[in-house]
Motif scaffolding. Sequence first.
Motif: not given
Length: 401
Positions: A363-370
């Motif tokens: 989920i943190s990777r999703v936040v960073i990716g966005r």
Amino acid sequence: MSDKLEKILTAARDHAHEVVGPNVDTWNADKAWPRSASDKAGAAGLTGLYAPEEWGGQGLSLSEGIQVYEQLGLGDGAYAFALSMHNICTFAGCGYGTDAFKAQWARDLTSGRKLANFALTEPQSGSDPMKMYTRATINADRTWTISGAKAWVSLATEADIYFTVVKTSDTPGHKDMAMIAIPANAPGVSFGPLYDTPSYNFLPMSEMYLDKVVVGEDNIILPIGQGLQGSLMAIDIARVSVASGCCGLMQAALDTALSYSKNRKMFGGKNLDLDGIQWMLGEVATDLEASKLLYRKAAAALGTPEGPLMAAHAKRFVPDAAVKATNTCTQVLGGMGLLQPYGLDRLSRLAQMLRIVDGTTEISRVVIGRALQRRAAALPDLPVPKGYGETEKRDATLAAE
């Protein structure tokens, strides 16, 4: 560092070394939350870190108080996690609760005489809080009737009050969400079987069931429309707190490996004299220093526009580093690293748990990716080099013919 912060960090370190570390294996064997330990934490000032002094708290900023979990993590990461969630709820109650709520609950929470926890996740929704089925109906007398279920509730059956996020209508979205504090002894509150968590059985976790639970409006912490926003802020604080606790966990693993390898004799010398061992533990030490810098920067950013992204960076990097560190330190001990008295197996399991709670590292990777997508959209397009793409154009022309 202020004198107050230094005093609190010393108290947390002493608590970890004198109360938590020596007893955590017994707590796990007993499968019971050590209320006497959290009482001592309260007496040491560790249960009201961010609460105002007027309500018995320490009055620390988030960036200061979050450092406490690094010290508590030296004893046990799950214990640090539980106290971090209590402190977040205490912060919310003392900062946003009604005057009546604070009069009834604030001093009991800041002192640790009563414990609080947060209830957001639901059995069917996991990391997606928008899929929420817990409903609150507002009655004519302004009380709220709440029905639904929450999952992965920490301090289940042990906390005295649960800060619970609810929806107040069936309308999709978050504009109807609120947060209300539900006392554990309210009629209609019950809990499912405790989850079986071998490395932290002393921390009770289970589902919480709400069957037409009636709570007064004095217990509204965040009104309708602010529930999700406040929950996301709480999650950001929790993510940075997890990263802080992971640093203590990494330090404990590294110290265990150093204490063992400095005396272990092999190949005509001691293990710590071998380049291979030094390189392995040196990498752990570097990751630990980087993790400390990252979580502290993230803690300083909380409450700013950069806060959610920095919390995601800390939650993504530090627990992963902790998993790697505990595995490396176990490897340094060889077969001895698998034995319970050294504690590395427990630390490895805790590190994996901390990768998951309060938003998985994915989920943190999703936040960073966005965030990277938004940054990319604001950047100018790069010029296409002359002649680049001509082959593709020719092939497309031939295919069309």
